[in-house]
Design a protein around this motif. Structure first.
Motif, PDB file in Angstrom:
ATOM      1  N   TYR B 215     -43.769   3.050  88.144  1.00 60.30           N
ATOM      2  CA  TYR B 215     -44.671   3.567  87.107  1.00 60.30           C
ATOM      3  C   TYR B 215     -45.462   2.428  86.456  1.00 60.30           C
ATOM      4  O   TYR B 215     -46.650   2.579  86.147  1.00 60.30           O
ATOM      5  N   ASN B 216     -44.790   1.283  86.280  1.00 63.28           N
ATOM      6  CA  ASN B 216     -45.505   0.124  85.724  1.00 63.28           C
ATOM      7  C   ASN B 216     -46.639  -0.306  86.647  1.00 63.28           C
ATOM      8  O   ASN B 216     -47.712  -0.702  86.186  1.00 63.28           O
ATOM      9  N   LEU B 218     -48.287   1.685  88.695  1.00 61.69           N
ATOM     10  CA  LEU B 218     -49.360   2.677  88.559  1.00 61.69           C
ATOM     11  C   LEU B 218     -50.160   2.437  87.278  1.00 61.69           C
ATOM     12  O   LEU B 218     -51.393   2.534  87.263  1.00 61.69           O
ATOM     13  N   THR B 219     -49.446   2.116  86.210  1.00 55.30           N
ATOM     14  CA  THR B 219     -50.121   1.867  84.935  1.00 55.30           C
ATOM     15  C   THR B 219     -51.033   0.645  85.032  1.00 55.30           C
ATOM     16  O   THR B 219     -52.172   0.660  84.545  1.00 55.30           O
ATOM     17  N   ALA B 220     -50.531  -0.395  85.691  1.00 58.55           N
ATOM     18  CA  ALA B 220     -51.343  -1.615  85.844  1.00 58.55           C
ATOM     19  C   ALA B 220     -52.603  -1.316  86.659  1.00 58.55           C
ATOM     20  O   ALA B 220     -53.700  -1.797  86.330  1.00 58.55           O
ATOM     21  N   PHE B 221     -52.456  -0.495  87.706  1.00 64.14           N
ATOM     22  CA  PHE B 221     -53.627  -0.123  88.519  1.00 64.14           C
ATOM     23  C   PHE B 221     -54.620   0.712  87.713  1.00 64.14           C
ATOM     24  O   PHE B 221     -55.823   0.670  87.936  1.00 64.14           O
ATOM     25  N   THR B 222     -54.104   1.498  86.771  1.00 60.19           N
ATOM     26  CA  THR B 222     -54.965   2.414  86.008  1.00 60.19           C
ATOM     27  C   THR B 222     -55.686   1.695  84.869  1.00 60.19           C
ATOM     28  O   THR B 222     -56.875   1.932  84.630  1.00 60.19           O
ATOM     29  N   ALA B 292     -47.275  11.432  83.830  1.00 64.15           N
ATOM     30  CA  ALA B 292     -48.201  10.664  84.666  1.00 64.15           C
ATOM     31  C   ALA B 292     -49.635  11.191  84.515  1.00 64.15           C
ATOM     32  O   ALA B 292     -50.599  10.419  84.489  1.00 64.15           O
ATOM     33  N   TYR B 293     -49.769  12.519  84.402  1.00 64.94           N
ATOM     34  CA  TYR B 293     -51.092  13.106  84.201  1.00 64.94           C
ATOM     35  C   TYR B 293     -51.635  12.744  82.825  1.00 64.94           C
ATOM     36  O   TYR B 293     -52.806  12.383  82.678  1.00 64.94           O
ATOM     37  N   ALA B 294     -50.749  12.870  81.830  1.00 62.95           N
ATOM     38  CA  ALA B 294     -51.186  12.579  80.459  1.00 62.95           C
ATOM     39  C   ALA B 294     -51.584  11.114  80.322  1.00 62.95           C
ATOM     40  O   ALA B 294     -52.543  10.777  79.620  1.00 62.95           O
ATOM     41  N   ASP B 295     -50.875  10.230  81.009  1.00 58.58           N
ATOM     42  CA  ASP B 295     -51.198   8.801  80.952  1.00 58.58           C
ATOM     43  C   ASP B 295     -52.382   8.444  81.841  1.00 58.58           C
ATOM     44  O   ASP B 295     -52.839   7.292  81.830  1.00 58.58           O
ATOM     45  N   GLY B 296     -52.804   9.389  82.650  1.00 61.03           N
ATOM     46  CA  GLY B 296     -53.972   9.152  83.507  1.00 61.03           C
ATOM     47  C   GLY B 296     -53.683   8.270  84.703  1.00 61.03           C
ATOM     48  O   GLY B 296     -54.614   7.720  85.300  1.00 61.03           O
ATOM     49  N   VAL B 297     -52.409   8.124  85.089  1.00 63.70           N
ATOM     50  CA  VAL B 297     -52.120   7.248  86.231  1.00 63.70           C
ATOM     51  C   VAL B 297     -52.287   7.981  87.574  1.00 63.70           C
ATOM     52  O   VAL B 297     -52.351   7.351  88.619  1.00 63.70           O
ATOM     53  N   ILE B 298     -52.342   9.305  87.510  1.00 61.95           N
ATOM     54  CA  ILE B 298     -52.619  10.080  88.727  1.00 61.95           C
ATOM     55  C   ILE B 298     -54.069  10.542  88.677  1.00 61.95           C
ATOM     56  O   ILE B 298     -54.526  11.033  87.635  1.00 61.95           O
ATOM     57  N   ASP B 299     -54.763  10.387  89.778  1.00 63.71           N
ATOM     58  CA  ASP B 299     -56.114  10.940  89.848  1.00 63.71           C
ATOM     59  C   ASP B 299     -56.003  12.440  89.569  1.00 63.71           C
ATOM     60  O   ASP B 299     -55.304  13.159  90.292  1.00 63.71           O
ATOM     61  N   PRO B 300     -56.664  12.940  88.506  1.00 57.94           N
ATOM     62  CA  PRO B 300     -56.467  14.345  88.132  1.00 57.94           C
ATOM     63  C   PRO B 300     -56.837  15.334  89.225  1.00 57.94           C
ATOM     64  O   PRO B 300     -56.304  16.440  89.263  1.00 57.94           O
ATOM     65  N   GLU B 301     -57.730  14.936  90.108  1.00 58.58           N
ATOM     66  CA  GLU B 301     -58.120  15.868  91.176  1.00 58.58           C
ATOM     67  C   GLU B 301     -57.040  16.018  92.246  1.00 58.58           C
ATOM     68  O   GLU B 301     -57.184  16.838  93.148  1.00 58.58           O
ATOM     69  N   SER B 302     -55.969  15.241  92.123  1.00 56.39           N
ATOM     70  CA  SER B 302     -54.871  15.360  93.084  1.00 56.39           C
ATOM     71  C   SER B 302     -54.349  16.786  93.124  1.00 56.39           C
ATOM     72  O   SER B 302     -53.863  17.255  94.154  1.00 56.39           O
ATOM     73  N   TYR B 303     -54.438  17.496  92.018  1.00 56.89           N
ATOM     74  CA  TYR B 303     -53.939  18.867  91.959  1.00 56.89           C
ATOM     75  C   TYR B 303     -54.666  19.774  92.958  1.00 56.89           C
ATOM     76  O   TYR B 303     -54.061  20.648  93.577  1.00 56.89           O
TER      77      TYR B 303
END
Lengths: 321, 548
Positions: B215-216, B218-222, B292-303
């Motif tokens: 997760y860290n 992913l956060t660093a990438f975001t 992960a969605y709330a933190d924006g680390v996942i591209d929201p369109e992944s859904y």
């Protein structure tokens, strides 16, 4: 038992009806011309209707259909997802009809008021064009514009204008239950308004110019002319368009199918998309159930058609068939 | 008179047009009659003759074998040497069978394969052979549509050379019937990370061992600038093709978040089936996805993304809005992703991340299978002949297996002495091959790329090639090795009548719950309650069928 109805001309002469065979022979040219049409209609419109019987069968891709009476309908009426789709179909279709008609009327009036013919023609062409784009293309473009990703154009604009703050997340327009319907209506307005103006512009061009001249002499303002001449002239056409389209409200599929997703089924799923998923999104569909849904939709469609026909008779003095 | 003549002419024109349309419409029906309806008829007529005058094994296939495939058979795609492959296959199988055999391939849309097969069957157009996912196969196996190939399989020539016999043995039902044949094991997805992004944020792949580490990253990438465009926060940590797949093993694109949860009907160690979606593990997984969605680390369109959209965004030339982590198929896809990044000028190595502690192991999906449609005439001669011509020949260890594995000699691959150039820009390389050295040739669609495999993956096949031809790609070999060392078999898919009828509605209900929690940030218990209210009774019915 039944007396033949006599046909009497205005001069009081009784017209003797020729025998059917003779009438057909007399008009044989027309009948020959009509024959292919009749065959087309029988084969393409009536022959497939025989498939309606499968609404009463358990019919899967494998094995012979098994008659199950009203079981498919029992399941249908007990399924929440179907009623959600049914409600959505009516709401989306009727709202779409009202909004696109109202927009088309307003745009037609504005176009009619434009003095510069070149600008008017150019504008007309521009607003017609989206009608010729396929729904798949429209959906792809809309998805790009409305993307919740950092590259999404609309979200970028909202952020640039300060509507979305630093801490705000980008809006996932097409997966948001509150936003999906407004977006759907806006896209429909953009795509279909131009096409919808054709019939209203035709009506407007048929208004007697002397009415406007008389109004000018009486000192009427532009708005008053619109209010007291243009709108009343359009009223009958608006009602006709609404009534004719009301009979087709259950036919909505493509525009929803390309824009919806699981997140918005509650507000976007319509009967046609529900049928599609029941038929093609499972490995072993029961075509009988899908047919039952389709049949129910057709029956409701027929009912709407009868109502529209009655309304049409009331408003226009003649039915739509 | 003129009017009458005109009307007759118009009517004639309409009749002609109808006849023209009619002949167009009738063409598929005519084909149907010849190939599917008439083929069984022909076989039923021919079968008694065959059985009275010759042994059933000598049945000769006179009609083309109709084969329906998804996107996993690469060389029946347009612009991929399709004509050459089918011609070579026809010739090689004819030689194998001792008489002329031809194949008629229909390739359906890969991502919509289930839908497309449904449409095909709805039209009454049944092929002779088709490929099915394990999920699809489980639903069709009990229907009687599929032919029991157990005897043919047991007597097949390749049986003695099999290195992975358990794959097909496990496909047999409790009565020993085998309705599908797997040419290889299932394969699965692994986690890919862009090395250049790791470098840019000062992290190392070997340090990513737990979900917190993951997760860290992913956060660093975001929040950082891993793509080096000078803008912080215009990238994502993770991208996926959906949050929950609609076929087993369902969670393979997002396993880091689902971890110990398997949100489908599965069998416990005690042999009892239960709904994995209604477990605390699933609730925890949904909460992880929600954060992960709330933190924006996942591209929201992944859904809403499908595989194509997710892949293309991952390797896009403009890395703004792209992501650093992507879970996707192992094996040849490793090279494919790398090549596409390279082709688009994204200079990075691709790290295959070992499963984090909470995931434990990647999932080896149940293998897709080839099935033969039973023509229902009560005679197995025709089906036996199809098995031999298609399934048995496919694993002949030599000529035909090479066609299914690598394609056509001197089209897709060659043994000639020649130099092959691939890649572009700084990554362009030319390799000189000696006479007799196996190598792939350049693709037709993109001369900077090389062909890879046709359908069978030589590293995954149940019975390897005996001619020694081998894809020289170290990257693919390493990826396959990496996956096999880090995987466990995915849970077995259940088969029940109610599940077959209701799988679509259950999936919709799951997606509604996921949407309510992850996208809308709603309460997970409330979402679960809605799920239970919507399909709970149906799920109970399925469980009672399975456990009864």
């Amino acid at each position: 038992m039944f007396e033949k109805k006599k046909i009497i001309t205005s001069t009081g002469v009784e017209v003797r009806k020729k025998p059917l065979g003779l009438r057909i022979w007399t008009n044989r040219g027309y009948y020959v011309m009509f024959l292919p049409v009749a065959i087309f209609v029988l084969i393409l419109n009536y022959w497939p209707l025989l498939g309606v019987r499968f609404a009463f069968y358990n019919y899967k891709p494998v094995g012979e259909p098994v008659f199950n009476g009203f079981e498919n309908f029992t399941k249908l009426f007990a399924t929440d997802a179907f009623w959600v789709a049914f409600k959505n179909t009516l709401e989306l279709s009727i709202m779409k009809l009202l909004i696109t008609t109202a927009t088309a009327v307003i745009v037609s009036i504005f176009l009619n008021e434009m003095g510069n013919l070149l600008a008017k023609k150019a504008l007309q062409t521009i607003i017609y064009l989206p009608h010729f784009m396929s729904w798949a293309v429209v959906a792809a473009v809309a998805s790009l514009f409305l993307s919740p990703s950092v590259t999404g154009m609309v979200n970028g604009m909202l952020r640039d204008w300060g509507i979305l703050g630093e801490a705000d997340k980008n809006i996932y327009f097409l997966a948001n239950k509150d936003m999906w319907r407004p977006i759907f209506y806006i896209i429909n307005i953009w795509k279909e308004t131009g096409w919808g103006t054709i019939i209203f512009l035709a009506t407007l061009s048929g208004i007697n110019p002397e009415l406007y001249e008389a109004a000018d002499i009486d000192g009427a303002t532009r708005f008053q002319k619109m209010r007291f001449i243009t709108m009343p002239a359009l009223a009958n056409t608006i009602l006709t368009v609404l009534i004719l389209n009301l009979a087709k409200v259950l036919n909505m599929f493509e525009s929803v199918f390309v824009l919806y997703n699981n997140a918005v089924f509650e507000v976007a799923d319509v009967i046609s998309t529900y049928i599609y998923r029941q038929t093609f999104a499972v490995a072993l569909p029961n075509y009988g159930y899908s047919t039952a849904v389709g049949l129910f939709r057709s029956l409701v469609g027929c009912l709407l058609f009868v109502i529209c026909n009655w309304l049409s008779k009331k408003v226009r003095g003649r039915g739509i068939v | 008179m003129k009017k009458k003549v005109l009307s007759v002419l118009l009517a004639s024109a309409m009749v002609m047009s109808m006849a023209a349309c009619g002949s167009k419409e009738e063409a598929p029906a005519a084909n149907n009659n010849e190939s599917s309806a008439a083929a069984p008829a022909a076989s039923s007529e021919a079968a008694p003759a065959a059985s009275s005058e010759a042994a059933p094994a000598e049945y000769q296939l006179t009609e083309p074998i109709k084969v329906v495939v998804n996107g996993t058979v690469n060389y029946v795609k347009e612009d991929s040497g399709k004509e050459e492959f089918i011609a070579a296959l026809n010739e090689a199988v004819s030689e194998y069978m001792g008489y002329d055999v031809t194949f008629d391939f229909t390739q359906l849309d890969h991502s919509g394969y289930v839908d497309a097969v449904g449409r095909l069957f709805a039209g009454g157009d049944y092929p002779d052979v088709m490929v099915m996912s394990a999920d699809m196969f489980k639903q069709y196996a009990p229907t009687g549509l599929l032919w029991d190939m157990s005897e043919a399989y047991d007597n097949a020539e390749f049986h003695a050379r099999m290195t992975l016999p358990a794959i097909n043995e496990n496909l047999k039902d409790e009565n020993g019937a085998l309705y599908g044949f797997a040419s290889g094991y299932g394969n699965g997805c692994i986690t890919y990370v862009k090395q250049s992004w790791l470098d840019a944020v000062g992290m190392k792949a070997e340090d990513i061992k737990t979900y917190d580490d993951f997760y860290n990253m992913l956060t660093a990438f975001t929040t950082g600038d891993p793509d080096g465009n000078g803008v912080d926060g215009d990238t994502y940590g993770f991208i996926s093709a959906g949050l929950l797949g609609n076929e087993a093993p369902f969670i393979n694109y997002t396993s880091a978040f689902w971890q110990d949860s398997y949100p489908a009907i599965l069998q416990g160690e005690d042999g009892v089936w239960y709904d994995g979606f209604q477990t605390d593990a699933t609730k925890q997984a949904l909460l992880r996805l929600q954060k992960a969605y709330a933190d924006g680390v996942i591209d929201p369109e992944s859904y809403t993304f499908g595989t194509k959209a997710a892949r293309e965004k991952y390797w896009s030339a403009d890395q703004t809005g792209s992501a650093g982590v992507f879970e996707y198929w192992a094996g040849s896809w490793t090279e494919n992703i790398y090549n596409n990044l390279e082709k688009n000028g994204v200079i990075t190595d691709l790290v295959s991340l070992p499963p984090i502690a909470e995931v434990g192991a990647y999932l080896n999906r149940e293998a897709p299978v080839w099935v033969i449609i039973d023509d229902g005439d009560g005679d197995n001669a025709r089906e036996n002949a199809i098995f031999k011509a298609f399934c048995e020949s496919m694993l002949d260890g030599d000529k035909i297996q090479t066609l299914w594995t690598y394609g056509v000699e001197d089209v897709h691959w060659s043994l000639k002495a020649e130099s092959i150039t691939s890649g572009s820009g700084e990554k362009e390389k030319t390799v000189e091959y000696k006479e007799g050295e196996f190598h792939f040739r350049n693709t037709f669609a993109d001369p900077t790329q090389l062909f890879k495999k046709n359908n069978i993956d030589n590293a995954l096949v149940v019975s390897p090639l005996t001619n020694g031809y081998s894809d020289s790609s170290d990257m693919v070999d390493a990826a396959n090795k990496f996956f096999t060392e880090n995987c466990v078999d995915a849970p077995v898919s259940p088969a029940s009548e109610t599940l077959t009828n209701e799988s679509g509605n259950i999936h919709d209900a799951k997606m509604a719950a996921i949407s309510a929690v992850v996208i809308e940030g709603g309460d997970v218990d409330a979402a679960m309650e809605t799920y239970v209210n919507t399909v709970g009774a149906t799920v109970e019915q399925i469980l009672s069928e399975l456990n009864g």
